[in-house]
Motif scaffolding. Structure first.
Motif, PDB file in Angstrom:
ATOM      1  N   LYS A   1       0.557  -0.730  -0.335  1.00 11.45           N
ATOM      2  CA  LYS A   1       0.034   0.137  -0.060  1.00 11.45           C
ATOM      3  C   LYS A   1       0.831   1.243  -0.228  1.00 11.45           C
ATOM      4  O   LYS A   1       0.253   2.217  -0.337  1.00 11.45           O
ATOM      5  CB  LYS A   1      -0.827   0.451   0.935  1.00 11.45           C
ATOM      6  CG  LYS A   1      -1.777  -0.687   1.239  1.00 11.45           C
ATOM      7  CD  LYS A   1      -2.734  -0.892   2.743  1.00 11.45           C
ATOM      8  CE  LYS A   1      -3.869  -2.316   2.300  1.00 11.45           C
ATOM      9  NZ  LYS A   1      -4.897  -2.550   3.674  1.00 11.45           N
ATOM     10  N   GLN A   2       2.578   0.842   0.755  1.00 11.03           N
ATOM     11  CA  GLN A   2       3.179   2.328   0.896  1.00 11.03           C
ATOM     12  C   GLN A   2       3.985   2.818   0.370  1.00 11.03           C
ATOM     13  O   GLN A   2       5.467   1.881   0.977  1.00 11.03           O
ATOM     14  CB  GLN A   2       2.798   2.879   2.205  1.00 11.03           C
ATOM     15  CG  GLN A   2       1.883   3.180   2.872  1.00 11.03           C
ATOM     16  CD  GLN A   2       1.805   3.595   4.287  1.00 11.03           C
ATOM     17  OE1 GLN A   2       2.599   4.088   4.412  1.00 11.03           O
ATOM     18  NE2 GLN A   2       1.088   3.057   5.220  1.00 11.03           N
ATOM     19  N   PRO A   3       4.281   1.902  -0.962  1.00 13.62           N
ATOM     20  CA  PRO A   3       5.444   1.635  -2.044  1.00 13.62           C
ATOM     21  C   PRO A   3       6.854   2.163  -1.237  1.00 13.62           C
ATOM     22  O   PRO A   3       8.009   1.874  -1.289  1.00 13.62           O
ATOM     23  CB  PRO A   3       5.634   1.325  -3.028  1.00 13.62           C
ATOM     24  CG  PRO A   3       4.103   2.096  -3.343  1.00 13.62           C
ATOM     25  CD  PRO A   3       3.548   2.179  -2.279  1.00 13.62           C
ATOM     26  N   ALA A   4       6.452   3.874  -1.376  1.00 16.06           N
ATOM     27  CA  ALA A   4       7.720   4.550  -0.982  1.00 16.06           C
ATOM     28  C   ALA A   4       8.755   4.176   0.112  1.00 16.06           C
ATOM     29  O   ALA A   4       9.578   4.262   0.289  1.00 16.06           O
ATOM     30  CB  ALA A   4       7.004   5.816  -1.238  1.00 16.06           C
ATOM     31  N   ALA A   5       7.648   3.924   0.931  1.00 17.62           N
ATOM     32  CA  ALA A   5       8.046   4.212   2.641  1.00 17.62           C
ATOM     33  C   ALA A   5       8.388   2.749   2.175  1.00 17.62           C
ATOM     34  O   ALA A   5      10.051   2.142   2.992  1.00 17.62           O
ATOM     35  CB  ALA A   5       6.391   3.698   3.460  1.00 17.62           C
ATOM     36  N   ALA A   6       8.288   2.529   2.018  1.00 19.05           N
ATOM     37  CA  ALA A   6       8.803   0.197   1.759  1.00 19.05           C
ATOM     38  C   ALA A   6      10.737   0.805   1.087  1.00 19.05           C
ATOM     39  O   ALA A   6      10.791  -0.111   2.127  1.00 19.05           O
ATOM     40  CB  ALA A   6       7.762  -0.877   1.005  1.00 19.05           C
ATOM     41  N   THR A   7      10.445   1.555   0.449  1.00 18.85           N
ATOM     42  CA  THR A   7      12.318   1.413  -0.357  1.00 18.85           C
ATOM     43  C   THR A   7      12.430   1.779   0.903  1.00 18.85           C
ATOM     44  O   THR A   7      13.916   1.147   0.674  1.00 18.85           O
ATOM     45  CB  THR A   7      11.817   1.767  -1.664  1.00 18.85           C
ATOM     46  OG1 THR A   7      10.611   1.320  -2.568  1.00 18.85           O
ATOM     47  CG2 THR A   7      12.929   2.479  -1.922  1.00 18.85           C
ATOM     48  N   THR A   8      11.963   2.698   1.581  1.00 16.76           N
ATOM     49  CA  THR A   8      12.346   3.807   1.949  1.00 16.76           C
ATOM     50  C   THR A   8      13.133   3.163   3.776  1.00 16.76           C
ATOM     51  O   THR A   8      14.531   3.229   3.970  1.00 16.76           O
ATOM     52  CB  THR A   8      12.160   5.206   2.787  1.00 16.76           C
ATOM     53  OG1 THR A   8      11.823   6.070   1.946  1.00 16.76           O
ATOM     54  CG2 THR A   8      12.088   6.114   3.682  1.00 16.76           C
ATOM     55  N   GLU A   9      12.276   2.584   4.232  1.00 23.50           N
ATOM     56  CA  GLU A   9      12.691   1.445   5.090  1.00 23.50           C
ATOM     57  C   GLU A   9      13.561   0.558   4.839  1.00 23.50           C
ATOM     58  O   GLU A   9      14.544  -0.400   5.547  1.00 23.50           O
ATOM     59  CB  GLU A   9      11.360   0.668   5.582  1.00 23.50           C
ATOM     60  CG  GLU A   9      11.548  -0.547   6.735  1.00 23.50           C
ATOM     61  CD  GLU A   9      11.989   0.306   7.813  1.00 23.50           C
ATOM     62  OE1 GLU A   9      11.286  -0.821   9.207  1.00 23.50           O
ATOM     63  OE2 GLU A   9      11.680   1.079   7.942  1.00 23.50           O
ATOM     64  N   PHE A  10      13.528  -0.056   3.624  1.00 24.99           N
ATOM     65  CA  PHE A  10      14.801  -1.705   2.921  1.00 24.99           C
ATOM     66  C   PHE A  10      15.944  -0.725   2.813  1.00 24.99           C
ATOM     67  O   PHE A  10      17.093  -0.939   3.289  1.00 24.99           O
ATOM     68  CB  PHE A  10      14.432  -1.770   1.825  1.00 24.99           C
ATOM     69  CG  PHE A  10      15.074  -3.048   1.288  1.00 24.99           C
ATOM     70  CD1 PHE A  10      14.769  -3.776   2.098  1.00 24.99           C
ATOM     71  CD2 PHE A  10      16.020  -3.066   0.160  1.00 24.99           C
ATOM     72  CE1 PHE A  10      16.282  -4.687   1.935  1.00 24.99           C
ATOM     73  CE2 PHE A  10      16.683  -3.544   0.094  1.00 24.99           C
ATOM     74  CZ  PHE A  10      16.500  -5.054  -0.246  1.00 24.99           C
ATOM     75  N   GLU A  11      15.753  -0.081   2.348  1.00 30.25           N
ATOM     76  CA  GLU A  11      17.337   1.295   2.080  1.00 30.25           C
ATOM     77  C   GLU A  11      17.943   1.455   3.712  1.00 30.25           C
ATOM     78  O   GLU A  11      19.196   1.682   3.751  1.00 30.25           O
ATOM     79  CB  GLU A  11      17.262   2.431   1.408  1.00 30.25           C
ATOM     80  CG  GLU A  11      16.669   2.331  -0.064  1.00 30.25           C
ATOM     81  CD  GLU A  11      16.605   3.705  -0.455  1.00 30.25           C
ATOM     82  OE1 GLU A  11      15.963   4.406   0.054  1.00 30.25           O
ATOM     83  OE2 GLU A  11      16.732   3.765  -1.816  1.00 30.25           O
ATOM     84  N   ARG A  12      17.152   2.250   4.165  1.00 30.58           N
ATOM     85  CA  ARG A  12      17.928   2.783   6.074  1.00 30.58           C
ATOM     86  C   ARG A  12      17.783   1.746   6.221  1.00 30.58           C
ATOM     87  O   ARG A  12      19.193   1.358   7.566  1.00 30.58           O
ATOM     88  CB  ARG A  12      16.128   3.135   6.747  1.00 30.58           C
ATOM     89  CG  ARG A  12      16.173   4.482   6.138  1.00 30.58           C
ATOM     90  CD  ARG A  12      14.598   5.846   6.467  1.00 30.58           C
ATOM     91  NE  ARG A  12      15.027   5.274   8.638  1.00 30.58           N
ATOM     92  CZ  ARG A  12      14.274   5.399   9.085  1.00 30.58           C
ATOM     93  NH1 ARG A  12      13.027   5.474   8.909  1.00 30.58           N
ATOM     94  NH2 ARG A  12      14.250   5.801  10.688  1.00 30.58           N
ATOM     95  N   ALA A  13      17.215   0.110   6.393  1.00 32.87           N
ATOM     96  CA  ALA A  13      17.576  -1.041   7.277  1.00 32.87           C
ATOM     97  C   ALA A  13      19.177  -1.556   7.337  1.00 32.87           C
ATOM     98  O   ALA A  13      20.740  -2.136   7.507  1.00 32.87           O
ATOM     99  CB  ALA A  13      16.885  -2.388   6.571  1.00 32.87           C
ATOM    100  N   LEU A  14      19.688  -1.579   4.802  1.00 34.05           N
ATOM    101  CA  LEU A  14      20.614  -1.863   5.089  1.00 34.05           C
ATOM    102  C   LEU A  14      22.001  -0.617   5.026  1.00 34.05           C
ATOM    103  O   LEU A  14      23.421  -1.085   5.219  1.00 34.05           O
ATOM    104  CB  LEU A  14      20.540  -1.681   3.171  1.00 34.05           C
ATOM    105  CG  LEU A  14      19.667  -2.925   2.204  1.00 34.05           C
ATOM    106  CD1 LEU A  14      20.489  -3.090   1.234  1.00 34.05           C
ATOM    107  CD2 LEU A  14      20.539  -4.137   3.024  1.00 34.05           C
ATOM    108  N   ALA A  15      21.305   0.719   5.186  1.00 33.41           N
ATOM    109  CA  ALA A  15      22.213   1.762   6.334  1.00 33.41           C
ATOM    110  C   ALA A  15      23.044   1.339   7.285  1.00 33.41           C
ATOM    111  O   ALA A  15      23.959   1.240   7.291  1.00 33.41           O
ATOM    112  CB  ALA A  15      22.406   2.814   5.879  1.00 33.41           C
ATOM    113  N   LEU A  16      21.866   0.372   7.743  1.00 38.36           N
ATOM    114  CA  LEU A  16      22.013   0.643   9.348  1.00 38.36           C
ATOM    115  C   LEU A  16      23.149  -0.924   9.168  1.00 38.36           C
ATOM    116  O   LEU A  16      23.779  -1.119  10.702  1.00 38.36           O
ATOM    117  CB  LEU A  16      21.068   0.150   9.743  1.00 38.36           C
ATOM    118  CG  LEU A  16      20.468  -0.139  11.355  1.00 38.36           C
ATOM    119  CD1 LEU A  16      21.647   0.889  12.439  1.00 38.36           C
ATOM    120  CD2 LEU A  16      19.531  -0.836  12.223  1.00 38.36           C
TER     121      LEU A  16
END
Length: 212
Positions: A69-84
């Motif tokens: 439902k929120q693909p932009a938020a999902a992409t951001t979450e994934f990128e933040r997780a990889l950065a972490l």
């Protein structure tokens, strides 16, 4: 280190001993010239969380629906997780080598943990208290909270002195918690890097015997 980085997520070898360490190990051959990424989407990350026991299947399915439902938020979450993940690797790798982690990396972890902690609350169980996520509207921060929480708990415990980095000759670089009584564990696993090192020692001894 995995023998085949294309193995499905449910076949990942879990050697870290803590979720935060297994998370850093989702790059295969990390210290090699050609490291291989094992997570390619938020769906992969959610499946991995199910694999290590951070999430239950029902919650994984719910988060996947939210992500659709929120693909932009999902992409951001994934990128933040990889950065972490990369921050956690640098922190624990430095600690494993007896060095102080970079201040910027500790600040990144601290900021991430503090920002997500505001959406958590203490709940009481039958015999103890625990932290729980309490904000469904901010679902996209949940994974970061779980991962940061695992890292902070390890860093602030005596067990952090038991974190080691596998020296596998194919550039393994996987991190693990050495829980052996005498602290003698050397490899991420004896089935993987340990077995390869043993075969190489045997080969060198045979070559040496032949040369003599």
């Amino acid at each position: 280190m995995m023998d085949n980085f294309e193995n499905p997520i449910d076949a990942f070898r879990l050697v870290g001993g803590r979720p935060c360490l297994d998370f850093t190990n989702t790059i295969d051959g990390r210290s090699s010239a050609h490291p291989q990424e094992c997570l390619h989407s938020l769906a992969d990350l959610l499946k991995w969380c199910l694999r290590v026991g951070l999430l239950q299947e029902e919650l994984v399915q719910g988060l996947l629906e939210q992500a659709k439902k929120q693909p932009a938020a999902a992409t951001t979450e994934f990128e933040r997780a990889l950065a972490l993940r990369e921050t956690l690797y640098r922190i624990f790798s430095a600690s494993a080598r007896g060095m102080r982690p970079a201040a910027d990396d500790l600040a990144h972890l601290s900021t991430t943990y503090a920002a997500t902690l505001i959406h958590a609350c203490l709940v009481s169980g039958d015999e103890e208290f625990a932290w729980a996520w309490n904000d469904e509207e901010h679902w996209s921060g949940y994974l970061l909270w779980l991962l940061a929480k695992s890292a902070v708990e390890l860093l602030t415990s005596p067990d952090v002195r038991r974190v080691k980095e596998c020296p596998g000759n194919k550039g393994c670089g996987w991190l693990f918690l050495d829980t052996s009584k005498n602290g003698s564990r050397h490899w991420c696993s004896m089935e993987g890097c340990g077995s390869r090192a043993k075969r190489q020692r045997q080969y060198r001894r045979q070559r040496s015997a032949i040369a003599q």
